[in-house]
Design a protein around this motif. Structure first.
Motif, short mmCIF file in Angstrom:
data_model
loop_
_atom_site.label_atom_id
_atom_site.label_comp_id
_atom_site.label_asym_id
_atom_site.label_seq_id
_atom_site.Cartn_x
_atom_site.Cartn_y
_atom_site.Cartn_z
N VAL A 72 0.75 -1.32 0.26
CA VAL A 72 -0.03 0.30 -0.21
C VAL A 72 1.29 1.05 0.00
O VAL A 72 1.04 1.25 1.70
N THR A 73 1.15 1.33 -1.09
CA THR A 73 1.83 3.03 -1.37
C THR A 73 1.48 3.96 -1.64
O THR A 73 0.56 3.44 -2.68
N GLU A 74 1.98 4.90 -2.16
CA GLU A 74 1.53 5.92 -3.49
C GLU A 74 0.93 5.37 -4.58
O GLU A 74 -0.22 6.18 -4.94
N ASP A 75 1.73 5.29 -4.89
CA ASP A 75 2.43 4.85 -6.22
C ASP A 75 1.56 4.29 -6.83
O ASP A 75 0.55 3.95 -7.95
N PHE A 76 1.21 3.31 -5.99
CA PHE A 76 0.58 2.14 -6.25
C PHE A 76 -1.41 2.16 -6.36
O PHE A 76 -2.08 1.89 -7.04
N VAL A 77 -1.33 2.88 -5.31
CA VAL A 77 -2.64 3.12 -5.20
C VAL A 77 -3.62 4.55 -5.28
O VAL A 77 -4.76 3.92 -5.62
N GLY A 78 -2.66 5.32 -5.63
CA GLY A 78 -3.18 6.69 -6.22
C GLY A 78 -3.69 7.75 -5.75
O GLY A 78 -4.42 8.05 -5.87
N ALA A 79 -3.37 7.55 -4.01
CA ALA A 79 -3.32 8.73 -3.69
C ALA A 79 -2.62 8.82 -2.42
O ALA A 79 -1.32 8.29 -1.71
N PRO A 80 -2.61 9.57 -1.49
CA PRO A 80 -0.99 10.58 -0.47
C PRO A 80 -1.92 9.27 0.74
O PRO A 80 -3.13 9.25 0.70
#
Length: 428
Positions: free
Chosen positions: A110-118
């Motif tokens: 669960v990273t910002e790049d993967f989930v598309g959210a801060p």
């Protein structure tokens, strides 16, 4: 030669047979589609805000495809015109620090790049009130300041207490969303009161109107998602108990009710909150939960990499290895005990020099008249129970079961020159 080695090294190790256990296997094949359908089915019952930021609460458990579920929820909220952001909802996990909890999410994908959210991580909370007995009720400050909250969690039996709500959305609201202070408050009077306290705290949190819905995940026995349901805020308390019963029906188990030694390759917080799931091992840290097999001795070989040194749960084992001891980060391990007030899971078992001696010590102390007849089960983790190894002595009770397949001839254990188990040779 050390006295310990002299006392243990002649203990015989039983030949092992690899078997496959079969369990019910409903499986979600398309996470995105399932999440979208679940929201569509319940959308009219959710009190959506007119616009704004929505906090998506994600925990620390090793939930199957939690990164994909989180991304699907984020995309669903974006499609409705909101600005979602992710917050860790994990009580005192991650060393009870903001960065530690963000690191736990990253280890789960669960990273910002993967989930598309801060991802916004903070240990700050606001106090919503207090329980009738005076215990304070807390909520993550960032979530409280958002225009809405969506909570994601798996529904499953808890490892330390029983009730209509165990591990699930209600507990996530009460403890995960309450951060370290909320977790500490709920645990203050012990697990004997937990079933009551989490409901009272969740009710108070729901009354704020901040929580929009819970995304409830049920897993099958193979660590795969079996179902995803969206529970509108006004339906969480009413619907979760039935989901818990369904989750229990899908639980895997060791298909032997009583044996002498259980060898577990790895434990960790990514496997279970207790490192190894007591529902599988039958070994609980509190008297408020029961179930599982009767096992005399448990041997743990390693900590998972994703547990980051958190050895919570090692205390219910009987023997372990120096490699486990050296991997323990007490700064990551002890906050769980200090918050939950349950210290047995962080005590130390016997620490042996290597895998071979740790397993032999478990056999020697299991009170078997003839050690060669020991009934031994070997598993990778408590999450992976489809293919396991059992001693030849257990074949008479397993051979004729429809849900068991014998997969190998009896095999010897394979250790290297320093006594480490060669898993490549031990597991087919």
């Amino acid at each position: 030669m050390s006295v310990i080695r002299q006392l243990v090294e002649s203990v015989p190790l039983p030949n092992m047979v690899e078997i496959r256990q079969r369990f019910p296997n409903p499986t979600v094949e398309d996470v995105d589609d399932t999440v979208n359908r679940a929201f569509a089915a319940e959308s009219s019952s959710i009190a959506w805000p007119s616009s704004g930021e929505i906090a998506v609460v994600v925990g620390s458990r090793g939930i199957s495809e939690i990164d994909q579920v989180t991304r699907a929820v984020v995309n669903q909220l974006k499609s409705r015109g909101y600005q979602p952001f992710v917050i860790p909802g994990m009580g005192s996990h991650g060393g009870a620090t903001a960065q530690g909890q963000k690191d736990v999410l990253a280890s789960l994908g669960v990273t910002e790049d993967f989930v598309g959210a801060p991802i916004r991580s903070s240990m700050e909370v606001v106090q919503l009130g207090q329980l009738p007995n005076g215990l304070p009720i807390y909520m993550d400050k960032l979530a409280h300041e958002a225009d809405g909250i969506v909570v994601i969690n798996r529904i499953k039996p808890h490892t330390a207490f029983r009730g209509p709500y165990e591990s699930g959305i209600v507990k996530m609201i009460a403890i995960g969303l309450g951060k370290q202070k909320g977790a500490e408050s709920c645990h203050k009077l012990g697990f004997g009161h937990m079933a009551e306290h989490i409901v009272q705290v969740a009710e108070a949190s729901l009354q704020t109107g901040k929580i929009l819905a819970g995304v409830a995940i049920i897993e099958n026995a193979y660590d795969r998602i079996a179902d995803i349901q969206v529970l509108p805020a006004n339906g969480i308390l009413a619907r979760e108990p039935a989901l818990l019963m369904r989750a229990k029906s899908f639980m895997p188990r060791i298909l032997v009710d009583e044996f002498d030694v259980l060898v577990i390759d790895e434990i960790g917080k990514d496997i279970s909150g207790d490192g190894m799931d007591p529902n599988i091992t039958g070994r609980y840290a509190t008297p408020f939960a029961t179930g599982g097999p009767k096992v005399t001795r448990i041997c743990v070989r390693r900590l998972t990499e994703r547990t980051h040194g958190n050895a919570n749960g090692i205390g219910v084992a009987d023997t372990t290895t120096k490699q486990v001891f050296d991997a323990i980060d007490f700064e990551k391990t002890y906050p769980n005990a200090l918050t939950s007030t349950v210290i047995d899971p962080v005590k130390l078992p016997m620490v042996l020099e290597n895998d071979k001696l740790a397993i032999q010590t478990a056999i020697k102390t299991s009170n078997v008249l003839r050690e060669a007849d020991v009934r031994l089960v070997h598993i990778r983790t408590t999450l992976h129970l489809d293919v396991i190894r059992v001693s030849e002595s257990l074949l008479p009770v397993l051979r004729n079961r429809d849900d068991v397949e014998i997969m190998s001839d009896p095999m010897e254990w394979h250790f290297d020159a320093v006594g480490a188990l060669n898993t490549a040779l031990s597991w087919r």
